[in-house]
Scaffold this motif. Structure first.
Motif, short mmCIF file in Angstrom:
data_model
loop_
_atom_site.label_atom_id
_atom_site.label_comp_id
_atom_site.label_asym_id
_atom_site.label_seq_id
_atom_site.Cartn_x
_atom_site.Cartn_y
_atom_site.Cartn_z
N ASP A 239 0.86 -1.18 0.00
CA ASP A 239 0.00 0.00 0.00
C ASP A 239 0.89 1.23 0.00
O ASP A 239 1.86 1.30 0.76
CB ASP A 239 -0.91 0.01 1.23
N GLY A 241 0.03 4.37 0.76
CA GLY A 241 -0.33 5.41 1.73
C GLY A 241 -1.82 5.64 1.72
O GLY A 241 -2.56 5.07 0.91
N GLY A 242 -2.28 6.44 2.67
CA GLY A 242 -3.72 6.68 2.81
C GLY A 242 -4.41 5.43 3.29
O GLY A 242 -3.84 4.62 4.02
N ALA A 243 -5.67 5.22 2.87
CA ALA A 243 -6.41 4.03 3.27
C ALA A 243 -5.69 2.78 2.78
O ALA A 243 -4.94 2.82 1.79
CB ALA A 243 -7.81 4.08 2.68
N GLY A 245 -5.27 0.12 0.69
CA GLY A 245 -5.89 -0.13 -0.61
C GLY A 245 -6.36 1.20 -1.17
O GLY A 245 -5.69 2.22 -1.02
N ASP A 252 -5.17 9.27 -2.87
CA ASP A 252 -4.58 7.98 -2.49
C ASP A 252 -3.75 7.46 -3.67
O ASP A 252 -4.28 7.29 -4.78
CB ASP A 252 -5.68 6.98 -2.11
N ASP A 254 -2.88 4.64 -4.42
CA ASP A 254 -3.31 3.33 -4.90
C ASP A 254 -4.59 3.38 -5.74
O ASP A 254 -5.04 2.35 -6.24
CB ASP A 254 -3.52 2.39 -3.70
CA CA Z 1 -3.86 3.40 -0.18
#
Ligand code: CA
Length: 280
Positions: A239, A241-243, A245, A252, A254
């Protein structure tokens, strides 16, 4: 003889006696795959997002389902009322509560409804839940909008697409402990207005996905939801970064990969992760 005339007049006045028989039943079948292989809960699948994964959720909402007549008119498919279909909105549910999937044993992979009689050659629908139905309470809304697992918040509404994958070996993160589940949650973002106070909600990024297949035969073909294509270009073992996924965050790192494969950004009439395929 004297009984026949009143019956005939009743039919004419009510316009109801012959109407139901003229509608044409239609089913549209969806299948979940990883490339050419079937994908389901309960067994590891290689080659999704570069990893061997277990599916832990796979559901999406669709609405505004239409067939295109041979002479080019777009006609609504009137959905049957079922636990998975209400008021023109349907939940496609590939999650069966086996393996890493832990939600609901029931599944739904078929849209059912009727169209006026005629010859049809195309299919279109929109992924997501339309406003204002999107911004209703999951505790009081009728099925299939009553699932807490598909709810996000009153403002943001429902998760339109929820795909969750558990990659073997876990998920590395820029900081902190590794994660277990890569979440793809697509829904509206940048929403303003408080539905609890009766205000209309507007979202700067509605994130609904229109889909159009000019050639589709409901009897001979399926709509394939291909997880290998959806996560092509994404490594679900890490991942950025952020949430954990992609939960639709505009920043984000991703999200751009799956947004592209869903046909969201850039927009395409035929999202790469969907295709039409002959029934086996
Ligand atoms: Ca993410």
């Amino acid at each position: 003889m004297r009984h026949t005339l009143p019956l005939f007049l009743g039919c004419v006045l009510l316009s109801a006696c012959a109407a139901p028989a003229t509608e044409k039943p239609v089913s549209v079948d969806f299948v979940l795959k990883a490339g050419e292989r079937p994908a389901a809960c309960g067994a590891p699948i290689d080659g999704i997002g570069g990893r061997r994964v277990q599916i832990s959720d796979a559901r999406l909402y669709v609405h505004d389902i239409r067939l295109t007549t041979n002479d080019g008119r777009s006609v609504p498919l009137t959905l049957a009322e079922t636990p998975f279909q209400h008021d023109g909105i349907a939940l496609l549910d590939f999650e069966d509560a086996t393996g890493a999937c832990r939600s609901t044993p029931a599944t739904n992979t078929r849209l059912t409804g009727t169209v006026p009689p005629g010859a049809y050659s195309g299919l279109s629908f929109v992924i997501g839940v339309p406003a204002p139905a999107n911004h209703t309470s999951a505790t009081t809304a009728p099925a299939p909008l009553n699932l807490a697992a598909m709810g996000w918040s009153w403002q943001a509404g429902r998760k339109f697409i929820k795909i969750e994958l558990d990659p073997e070996g876990g998920i590395t993160r820029p900081a902190g402990r590794p994660g277990a589940t890569w979440h793809l949650h697509l829904g509206s973002t940048g929403c303003e207005g408080d539905p609890v106070q009766g205000e209309a909600v507007t979202c700067s990024r509605p994130n609904r996905i229109p889909v159009q297949f000019p050639a589709f035969d409901p009897q001979g073909q399926n709509v394939v939801v291909d997880l290998a294509v959806l996560f092509d270009g994404t490594d679900v073992g890490r991942d950025g970064g952020g949430a954990l996924g992609c939960m639709s965050g505009p920043d984000d790192p991703d999200c751009p990969g799956v947004f592209r494969q869903m046909g969201l950004t850039p927009p395409t009439a035929q999202p790469p992760f969907l295709r039409i395929e002959a029934k086996k």
